[in-house]
Design a protein around this motif. Structure first.
Motif, PDB file in Angstrom:
ATOM      1  N   PHE A  59       0.783  -1.269  -0.057  1.00 38.62           N
ATOM      2  CA  PHE A  59      -0.082   0.010  -0.049  1.00 38.62           C
ATOM      3  C   PHE A  59       0.739   1.278   0.110  1.00 38.62           C
ATOM      4  N   GLU A  60       0.305   2.504  -0.414  1.00 43.49           N
ATOM      5  CA  GLU A  60       0.847   3.603  -0.498  1.00 43.49           C
ATOM      6  C   GLU A  60       1.522   4.253   0.899  1.00 43.49           C
ATOM      7  N   ASP A  61       0.905   3.597   1.902  1.00 46.51           N
ATOM      8  CA  ASP A  61       1.413   3.927   3.321  1.00 46.51           C
ATOM      9  C   ASP A  61       2.467   3.028   3.788  1.00 46.51           C
ATOM     10  N   GLY A  62       2.981   2.085   3.012  1.00 43.36           N
ATOM     11  CA  GLY A  62       3.989   1.264   3.313  1.00 43.36           C
ATOM     12  C   GLY A  62       3.593  -0.043   4.096  1.00 43.36           C
ATOM     13  N   ASN A  63       2.286  -0.189   4.414  1.00 48.07           N
ATOM     14  CA  ASN A  63       1.637  -1.498   4.845  1.00 48.07           C
ATOM     15  C   ASN A  63       1.838  -2.617   3.742  1.00 48.07           C
ATOM     16  N   GLU A  64       2.202  -3.768   4.221  1.00 45.00           N
ATOM     17  CA  GLU A  64       2.515  -4.923   3.593  1.00 45.00           C
ATOM     18  C   GLU A  64       1.303  -6.064   4.282  1.00 45.00           C
ATOM     19  N   TYR A  65       0.876  -7.220   3.311  1.00 43.29           N
ATOM     20  CA  TYR A  65       0.044  -8.179   3.634  1.00 43.29           C
ATOM     21  C   TYR A  65       0.883  -9.195   2.599  1.00 43.29           C
ATOM     22  N   LEU A  66       1.263 -10.291   3.477  1.00 49.15           N
ATOM     23  CA  LEU A  66       1.924 -11.426   2.754  1.00 49.15           C
ATOM     24  C   LEU A  66       0.923 -12.602   2.398  1.00 49.15           C
ATOM     25  N   GLY A  67       1.330 -13.223   1.300  1.00 46.59           N
ATOM     26  CA  GLY A  67       0.390 -14.669   1.094  1.00 46.59           C
ATOM     27  C   GLY A  67       1.116 -15.310  -0.128  1.00 46.59           C
ATOM     28  N   TYR A  68      -0.015 -16.262  -0.808  1.00 42.56           N
ATOM     29  CA  TYR A  68       0.624 -17.177  -1.659  1.00 42.56           C
ATOM     30  C   TYR A  68      -0.358 -16.809  -2.958  1.00 42.56           C
ATOM     31  N   SER A  69       0.421 -17.235  -3.959  1.00 38.53           N
ATOM     32  CA  SER A  69       0.060 -16.964  -5.343  1.00 38.53           C
ATOM     33  C   SER A  69      -1.209 -17.807  -5.919  1.00 38.53           C
ATOM     34  N   PHE A  70      -2.097 -17.465  -6.306  1.00 41.73           N
ATOM     35  CA  PHE A  70      -3.008 -18.333  -7.485  1.00 41.73           C
ATOM     36  C   PHE A  70      -3.408 -17.350  -8.452  1.00 41.73           C
ATOM     37  N   GLY A  71      -3.875 -18.051  -9.474  1.00 42.39           N
ATOM     38  CA  GLY A  71      -4.431 -17.376 -10.843  1.00 42.39           C
ATOM     39  C   GLY A  71      -3.208 -16.867 -11.436  1.00 42.39           C
ATOM     40  N   ASP A  72      -3.105 -15.801 -12.238  1.00 48.24           N
ATOM     41  CA  ASP A  72      -2.146 -15.187 -12.947  1.00 48.24           C
ATOM     42  C   ASP A  72      -0.975 -14.556 -11.974  1.00 48.24           C
ATOM     43  N   THR A  73       0.111 -14.509 -12.429  1.00 49.42           N
ATOM     44  CA  THR A  73       1.267 -14.050 -11.662  1.00 49.42           C
ATOM     45  C   THR A  73       1.983 -12.618 -11.923  1.00 49.42           C
ATOM     46  N   CYS A  74       1.018 -12.087 -12.996  1.00 50.72           N
ATOM     47  CA  CYS A  74       1.448 -10.630 -13.213  1.00 50.72           C
ATOM     48  C   CYS A  74       1.432  -9.612 -11.878  1.00 50.72           C
ATOM     49  N   ASP A  75       2.105  -8.639 -12.238  1.00 56.89           N
ATOM     50  CA  ASP A  75       2.054  -7.285 -10.984  1.00 56.89           C
ATOM     51  C   ASP A  75       0.839  -6.486 -11.637  1.00 56.89           C
ATOM     52  N   LYS A  76       0.130  -5.997 -10.622  1.00 56.70           N
ATOM     53  CA  LYS A  76      -0.837  -4.982 -10.936  1.00 56.70           C
ATOM     54  C   LYS A  76      -1.246  -4.296  -9.958  1.00 56.70           C
ATOM     55  N   VAL A  77      -1.700  -2.813 -10.354  1.00 60.62           N
ATOM     56  CA  VAL A  77      -1.947  -1.917  -9.539  1.00 60.62           C
ATOM     57  C   VAL A  77      -3.479  -1.784  -9.637  1.00 60.62           C
ATOM     58  N   CYS A  78      -4.175  -1.705  -8.536  1.00 63.73           N
ATOM     59  CA  CYS A  78      -5.687  -1.864  -8.454  1.00 63.73           C
ATOM     60  C   CYS A  78      -6.330  -0.941  -7.230  1.00 63.73           C
ATOM     61  N   GLU A  79      -7.471  -0.553  -7.424  1.00 62.59           N
ATOM     62  CA  GLU A  79      -8.251  -0.048  -6.142  1.00 62.59           C
ATOM     63  C   GLU A  79      -8.710  -1.375  -5.454  1.00 62.59           C
ATOM     64  N   ILE A  80      -8.417  -1.350  -4.247  1.00 66.20           N
ATOM     65  CA  ILE A  80      -8.752  -2.473  -3.131  1.00 66.20           C
ATOM     66  C   ILE A  80     -10.087  -2.232  -2.617  1.00 66.20           C
ATOM     67  N   VAL A  81     -11.106  -3.097  -2.628  1.00 68.55           N
ATOM     68  CA  VAL A  81     -12.421  -2.812  -2.027  1.00 68.55           C
ATOM     69  C   VAL A  81     -12.562  -4.338  -1.402  1.00 68.55           C
ATOM     70  N   PHE A  82     -13.760  -4.396  -0.627  1.00 65.94           N
ATOM     71  CA  PHE A  82     -14.040  -5.829   0.084  1.00 65.94           C
ATOM     72  C   PHE A  82     -15.353  -5.943  -0.287  1.00 65.94           C
ATOM     73  N   ASN A  83     -15.653  -7.612  -0.458  1.00 71.38           N
ATOM     74  CA  ASN A  83     -17.222  -7.987  -0.734  1.00 71.38           C
ATOM     75  C   ASN A  83     -17.530  -8.848   0.571  1.00 71.38           C
ATOM     76  N   THR A  84     -18.536  -8.877   0.996  1.00 69.45           N
ATOM     77  CA  THR A  84     -19.149  -9.586   2.332  1.00 69.45           C
ATOM     78  C   THR A  84     -20.073 -10.862   1.891  1.00 69.45           C
ATOM     79  N   SER A  85     -20.046 -11.134   0.308  1.00 66.00           N
ATOM     80  CA  SER A  85     -21.034 -12.424   0.083  1.00 66.00           C
ATOM     81  C   SER A  85     -20.374 -13.606   0.778  1.00 66.00           C
ATOM     82  N   MET A  86     -21.297 -14.554   0.783  1.00 60.44           N
ATOM     83  CA  MET A  86     -21.040 -15.785   1.226  1.00 60.44           C
ATOM     84  C   MET A  86     -20.571 -16.695   0.072  1.00 60.44           C
ATOM     85  N   VAL A  87     -21.239 -16.508  -0.761  1.00 59.97           N
ATOM     86  CA  VAL A  87     -21.409 -17.526  -2.226  1.00 59.97           C
ATOM     87  C   VAL A  87     -21.242 -16.355  -3.595  1.00 59.97           C
TER      88      VAL A  87
END
Length: 364
Positions: A10-38
């Protein structure tokens, strides 16, 4: 425990680590969240998520795979998927592919193993913002420099809207709809076809003159991505058509209708996305549980200087969820009555559109 190979910066320096799935390209996006269960397939293929990285708050994603019948568009444009746990061995007799395989096909990167509860709280506290999804080897400093240089594009509607008109017909149609496609979910077309409506789908920049030549019984304005002010062409078209045809708008279409009457829109801190938003119908007093996906809302004060009446209110934050102008036979809602995914409380709105067109025919 295997080593992390992907991360969010993130722009403020926050980082969240994890594992890859799907494509492995780098991308800049707007981050949002969705509360749907399905409904992760419908979310993946909803054009309204163009240029957005979606955090799924439901912990397990991918467990029922992907099926050909459930896509909302043929060419998904979601920015990225961020999930807690990803299942790459789905159990579902309808499944024809894994989520990760489809994301590879459409160049959509994913990251799992992230603390999505913490990440969602971060978005709620600080709002939707730019994020870089990248390889673990990218330094925080380099990631922040990339975010500083890269802006989220504002051409999302033109990217997902069709370049030419096409027809979605049904047997023995009773009505003909001109549907302005700003990034329309296919279940909207299916919902209209089920109600004996032949649909001519037209690009977002279609003129009022062209729509008049189609001779429709009604005009529909679809959902779509981004800021409604980025598509002045649609606003102009709807303004010129005021009072000529029964008109129904959903989500971005709702905002466009309001802007066409002189109202204003503003960006929400983190938007509404999920299948559990309570909305009150001010005309009946009933509460609907609704499916939502939007970053912008209509300014309620700005509606006071228009002929539009507020018909629905979000009970979580009192934002405007529906308007109508009886004189012009125009109405719209901010949420998604076609669902896919989501509850089916609001399907009556399509019937209201049908009734409106029927009344015009009978009085002609």
């Amino acid at each position: 425990m295997k080593e992390f190979n992907r991360k969010l910066v993130f722009e403020d320096g926050n980082e969240y680590l994890g594992y890859s799935f799907g494509d492995t390209c780098d991308k800049v996006c707007e981050i949002v969240f969705n509360t749907s269960m399905v409904g992760y397939q419908e979310i993946l293929s909803d054009p309204s998520y163009t240029y957005q990285a979606v955090v799924m708050t439901y912990p397990l994603i991918g467990n029922y795979g992907m099926t050909e019948e459930d896509y909302e568009t043929k060419h998904p444009t979601l920015g990225a998927f961020i999930v807690g746990e990803y299942n790459d061995t789905p159990s579902n007799f309808r499944s024809t592919a894994t989520l990760g395989k489809i994301m590879e096909q459409y160049c959509i990167p994913g990251i799992y193993g992230v603390d999505t509860r913490k990440l969602t709280r971060y978005i709620r506290d600080f709002g939707s913002r730019k994020v870089l999804i990248t390889d673990i080897s990218t330094s925080k400093e380099d990631g922040m420099k990339i975010l500083e240089k890269v802006d989220i594009p504002t051409d999302a509607v033109s990217k997902v809207s069709p370049k030419e008109s096409y027809h979605a017909n049904t047997r023995n149609p009773k009505f003909h709809i001109a549907a302005i496609d700003c990034g329309m979910k296919q279940n909207i077309v299916r919902s209209l076809n089920q109600r004996k409506c032949a649909v001519t789908v037209v690009p977002y920049n279609t003129t009022a003159e062209y729509i008049r030549k189609l001779g429709p019984d009604g005009v529909f304005i679809s959902n779509g991505p981004g800021d409604p002010k980025d598509v002045p062409e649609v606003i102009k078209t709807i303004r010129e058509l005021h009072g000529e045809y029964p008109t129904f708008g959903i989500c971005l279409g709702h905002q466009i209708i309001c802007l066409s009457y002189g109202a204003e829109c503003y960006k929400l801190k983190f938007g509404h996305r999920g299948g559990n938003h309570p909305v009150k119908n001010m005309q009946t007093g009933k509460i609907e549980i609704t499916s939502q996906n939007h970053s912008y809302a209509v300014d309620s004060d700005s509606l006071k200087h228009t002929p539009l009446e507020v018909t629905h209110i979000n009970l979580l934050d009192n934002t405007v969820e529906g308007v109508a102008c009886e004189k012009d036979k125009v109405f719209s809602v901010q949420y998604h009555p076609e669902s896919a995914p989501g509850p089916e409380d609001s399907g009556y709105l399509f019937d209201r559109f049908i009734k409106m067109m029927q009344e015009v025919k009978e009085n002609a």
